[in-house]
Design a protein around this motif. Structure first.
Motif, PDB file in Angstrom:
ATOM      1  N   LEU A 426       0.815  -1.223   0.000  1.00 38.29           N
ATOM      2  CA  LEU A 426       0.000   0.000   0.000  1.00 38.29           C
ATOM      3  C   LEU A 426       0.844   1.267   0.000  1.00 38.29           C
ATOM      4  O   LEU A 426       0.361   2.333  -0.367  1.00 38.29           O
ATOM      5  N   PHE A 427       2.092   1.185   0.452  1.00 35.81           N
ATOM      6  CA  PHE A 427       2.928   2.383   0.423  1.00 35.81           C
ATOM      7  C   PHE A 427       4.098   2.242  -0.548  1.00 35.81           C
ATOM      8  O   PHE A 427       5.083   2.967  -0.452  1.00 35.81           O
ATOM      9  N   SER A 428       3.989   1.316  -1.500  1.00 37.66           N
ATOM     10  CA  SER A 428       5.052   1.180  -2.507  1.00 37.66           C
ATOM     11  C   SER A 428       5.039   2.395  -3.439  1.00 37.66           C
ATOM     12  O   SER A 428       4.059   3.137  -3.527  1.00 37.66           O
ATOM     13  N   LYS A 429       6.137   2.583  -4.142  1.00 39.26           N
ATOM     14  CA  LYS A 429       6.364   3.808  -4.915  1.00 39.26           C
ATOM     15  C   LYS A 429       5.287   4.060  -5.972  1.00 39.26           C
ATOM     16  O   LYS A 429       4.882   5.198  -6.217  1.00 39.26           O
ATOM     17  N   GLN A 430       4.790   2.973  -6.588  1.00 41.77           N
ATOM     18  CA  GLN A 430       3.847   3.137  -7.705  1.00 41.77           C
ATOM     19  C   GLN A 430       2.432   3.498  -7.244  1.00 41.77           C
ATOM     20  O   GLN A 430       1.596   3.904  -8.050  1.00 41.77           O
ATOM     21  N   VAL A 431       2.160   3.347  -5.953  1.00 43.89           N
ATOM     22  CA  VAL A 431       0.793   3.569  -5.453  1.00 43.89           C
ATOM     23  C   VAL A 431       0.561   5.058  -5.224  1.00 43.89           C
ATOM     24  O   VAL A 431       1.264   5.704  -4.447  1.00 43.89           O
ATOM     25  N   ALA A 454       5.489   5.736   6.220  1.00 45.03           N
ATOM     26  CA  ALA A 454       5.397   5.671   4.760  1.00 45.03           C
ATOM     27  C   ALA A 454       3.951   5.698   4.278  1.00 45.03           C
ATOM     28  O   ALA A 454       3.636   6.348   3.277  1.00 45.03           O
ATOM     29  N   ILE A 455       3.051   4.992   4.981  1.00 42.95           N
ATOM     30  CA  ILE A 455       1.646   4.994   4.551  1.00 42.95           C
ATOM     31  C   ILE A 455       1.005   6.355   4.828  1.00 42.95           C
ATOM     32  O   ILE A 455       0.171   6.836   4.058  1.00 42.95           O
ATOM     33  N   ILE A 456       1.428   7.004   5.917  1.00 46.81           N
ATOM     34  CA  ILE A 456       0.912   8.346   6.224  1.00 46.81           C
ATOM     35  C   ILE A 456       1.373   9.328   5.154  1.00 46.81           C
ATOM     36  O   ILE A 456       0.614  10.191   4.707  1.00 46.81           O
TER      37      ILE A 456
END
Length: 739
Positions: A426-431, A454-456
């Protein structure tokens, strides 16, 4: 000047050369500040004389005479033994690698000796001792009334090879003499006086060079309080930044109101209050509430009311800022809440309700779980409960195929997905999110600080607002950057004791769900000694014959280490399925099995096609099968207390009476015995968490040991709980007084 500003290297001290500097570096002591804050681990009180004959009462501290030298061993192993006597008894000083003492302490020498002595090989002796020569050749009786030269309370420091206590004491003493004068206090004077603390210079001096044990206690108290005060001050600043206010703390009851309207949130039990609760739900929340086949518990409703208040406040702040009616703050309020609840208390359902509030305000939600199994379960439950309401749900993990992934990411960016549920993906670069307004982090202790952040970060965005300002009859435009962040809800089924809730998560609002859904029966827990497993197996067999299901949990997948004492799932499964439970459909699951196969096995177990599931801790979270009434945990003493409680939570998820069998080793440790007793006697996760804190410590319980959240110098959150509460009360009060 603050002590942290003493940046001069330890090599600037007389007597600390390159070799000593390198040795200090191994202890993370590089500067004068590091050295002054390199606190003793204990102390040795040498103020009183203790003759050799009284060695059993404590460390020997006496004046003695060297009687003779002896040697033992051969070649490089040849070692010196110095025979001494103080007229109460004789003893041997075993001088490993100190052959030079033969010349420096010749026969007839009068010495002052200190050390721990014991009887070995029929002789009183010591291998760790300090010795000072008083005279080369004299009569011992002449020293009967002589004061011992090292009569003092001596600090004992952690050491590394090449450093000894004398080296460290000398360096610390030099640092105090040369650098400590003028060091300022790091807490306000009012709290030094209020809590009867020492000044910074006094505390540093006395912790290294105490005149009494009372000095040690006062110095430690002062330094511990200072550390905890500054820690809580940081927490208060963070809380003030994202909440806009600080909770009112009651030092006597050690409770706090985490919301300015906390006292106005009623206990929602009466019909009138229930009706009022429903009125305040958003449209989609009302739909879900009416569709549920069971009522929400009072704790679920109370927590939901708290979260709704936070979400609404954030939305109103955002609207005011975007409309230009409120630019006093450069960011809108955001919820930062930790939701604690025991296994099966209904946290996920409350989180779904929070998502619906966000969706009604036209925002997106991300729901992150630590494992694909748990994330899939959340996605399935969300689809069952929320898709009938028109909520658009997607599942994202590293295993989602490229074609479907591309479409999913495109829809997420376009705002065509309301809730995305998944793992670290969910917090990968492409998202890229269209408008992420709520990030939910389940089993938060399994994520590191950077992963949570990272998700924030995915939901953080800055908008530049243009405002017209008139000055001296001239109009000009100001461009004001405004940062918006998503609300954050962290969930934990491993309840965190209040001590840690006030520290690691001290800047969060903490909500608790303690009431369990109606109809749940406490799991009956039995302790079974290794060798008596057949009793547990027979009990499980009876449950399977009634049409119920069971788990068998093992500490390892396979015995790859050659440790014959450790049971493995693979080897034991063969015995289980063929010898004891051959009439039943059995399956094995662990992390080395392909992800898709794991999903299929769990689906078959949930649908009743598999009756006995042998597993590792891969099923610790994310498996909800109400028909499973038995769990057998083999070698339970190899698991932590909180983990055992989580595993036990796989059963007892329906109205059926459930059973847990903890099979423990005959070689169980005392701590292991205490863990088993706690679990046997308690089903309350909060009680278990408190006991776990006593048995282990804060880092392991919160999952923050690796993340560095609990890096303290001299303070300890558990041991120093009373000072922690005082420091929190003072720090938050200090921040509230500031303009």
């Amino acid at each position: 000047m603050k002590i942290s500003e003493l940046k001069s290297p330890v090599s600037s001290l007389s007597g600390v050369g390159p070799a000593a500097s390198a040795q200090f570096a191994k202890l993370n002591v590089f500067t004068i500040a590091d050295l002054l804050q390199f606190y003793p681990r204990t102390y040795e009180d040498r103020r009183n004389k203790n003759p050799i004959a009284s060695f059993q009462r404590g460390d020997v501290h006496t004046i003695a005479q060297v009687i003779s030298h002896e040697w033992f061993g051969y070649g490089k192993m040849k070692s010196l033994k110095i025979i001494i006597s103080d007229n109460t008894a004789s003893a041997a000083l075993i001088a490993f690698n100190r052959a030079f003492l033969e010349k420096s302490l010749p026969v007839g020498s009068i010495i002052c000796v200190s050390g721990e002595f014991s009887v070995k090989y029929g002789q009183i002796q010591s291998t760790v001792f300090d010795v000072t020569k008083l005279s080369e050749n004299d009569c011992l009786e002449n020293f009967e009334n002589t004061p011992l030269p090292d009569s003092a309370i001596l600090p004992i420091y952690p050491l590394t090879q090449g450093l000894n206590q004398k080296n460290v004491r000398k360096a610390v003493s030099a640092a105090i003499s040369q650098y400590l004068r003028g060091i300022e206090n790091e807490i306000p004077q009012e709290f030094i006086e209020k809590r009867n603390l020492l000044s910074k210079t006094q505390a540093i001096t006395l912790i290294h060079k105490p005149q009494s044990m009372e000095d040690v206690q006062n110095a430690r108290k002062s330094l511990i309080y200072e550390e905890l005060f500054n820690f809580q001050l940081t927490i208060a600043k963070r809380a003030l930044k994202h909440k806009g206010f600080l909770p009112a703390i009651n030092i006597d009851s050690q409770t706090e109101d985490s919301h300015p309207d906390a006292n106005q949130i009623p206990q929602i039990d009466s019909p009138q209050e229930t009706s009022r609760f429903i009125e305040l739900l958003s449209p989609k929340q009302k739909e879900l509430f009416q569709r549920l086949p069971f009522p929400l518990t009072s704790d679920q409703r109370k927590v939901l009311t708290q979260m709704n208040n936070d979400i609404d406040r954030g939305y109103k702040d955002r609207c005011s800022i975007l409309n230009g009616t409120s630019l006093q703050n450069k960011s809108a309020f955001t919820m930062a809440r930790l939701l604690q609840g025991d296994v099966g208390s209904g946290k996920t359902l409350v989180a779904f309700f929070a998502c619906l509030r966000i969706i009604d305000w036209k925002g997106q939600c991300a729901f992150m779980a630590p494992t694909e199994i748990l994330a899939r379960q959340h996605a399935e439950n969300a689809a069952h409960l929320l898709e009938p309401l028109g909520v658009r749900i997607a599942f994202l993990s590293a295993n989602v195929k490229a074609g479907g992934r591309t479409q999913l990411l495109k829809a997420l960016k376009a705002g065509e997905i309301d809730i995305v549920i998944g793992t670290h993906a969910l917090f990968s670069k492409q998202v890229i999110y269209n408008d992420l307004q709520l990030a939910i982090i389940d089993e938060q202790h399994r994520f590191g600080v950077l992963q949570r952040q990272a998700i924030i970060e995915k939901g953080r965005k800055t908008e530049v607002l243009a405002t017209t300002v008139e000055q001296d009859g001239q109009q000009s435009q100001n461009l004001t950057p405004i940062t918006f962040e998503p609300h954050v809800l962290m969930m934990s089924a491993t309840p965190i004791p209040q001590t840690l809730a006030l520290t690691v998560f001290g800047d969060l609002d903490v909500s608790v769900i303690k009431t369990m859904p109606k109809g749940r029966l406490p799991v009956q827990t039995y302790l079974v000694k290794e060798g008596n497993e057949i009793n547990a197996y027979m009990a499980v067999k009876k449950e399977l014959e009634l049409g119920h299901q069971a788990y068998f949990i093992y500490p390892a997948i396979e015995n790859s280490t050659g440790n014959q004492e450790l049971k493995s799932a693979q080897e034991t499964f063969e015995v289980l399925s063929k010898k004891y439970f051959s009439p039943f459909n059995c399956a094995l699951i662990h992390s080395k099995i392909d992800e898709e196969q794991q999903v299929k096995i769990l689906k078959d177990f949930k649908n009743g096609r598999i009756q006995l599931l042998a597993a590792t801790t891969v099923v610790e979270v994310g498996v909800d099968v109400p028909n499973a009434t038995c769990i057998v945990i083999e070698q339970a003493d190899h698991f932590g207390l909180a983990q055992l409680h989580q595993l036990r939570g796989r059963v007892g998820r329906g109205s059926l009476q459930s059973f847990c069998f903890l099979i423990y080793s005959s070689k169980i440790t005392q701590t292991g015995i205490e863990r088993m007793k706690v679990l046997r006697q308690n089903n309350d996760g909060f009680v278990i968490a408190s006991e776990d804190l006593k048995l282990r410590g804060p880092g392991e319980i919160t999952g923050t040991a690796q993340a560095g959240n609990l890096t303290l110098g001299i303070a300890d959150f558990v041991r120093d709980h009373d000072l922690l509460v005082q420091a929190r009360y003072d720090a938050f009060g200090f921040m509230q007084q500031k303009p």
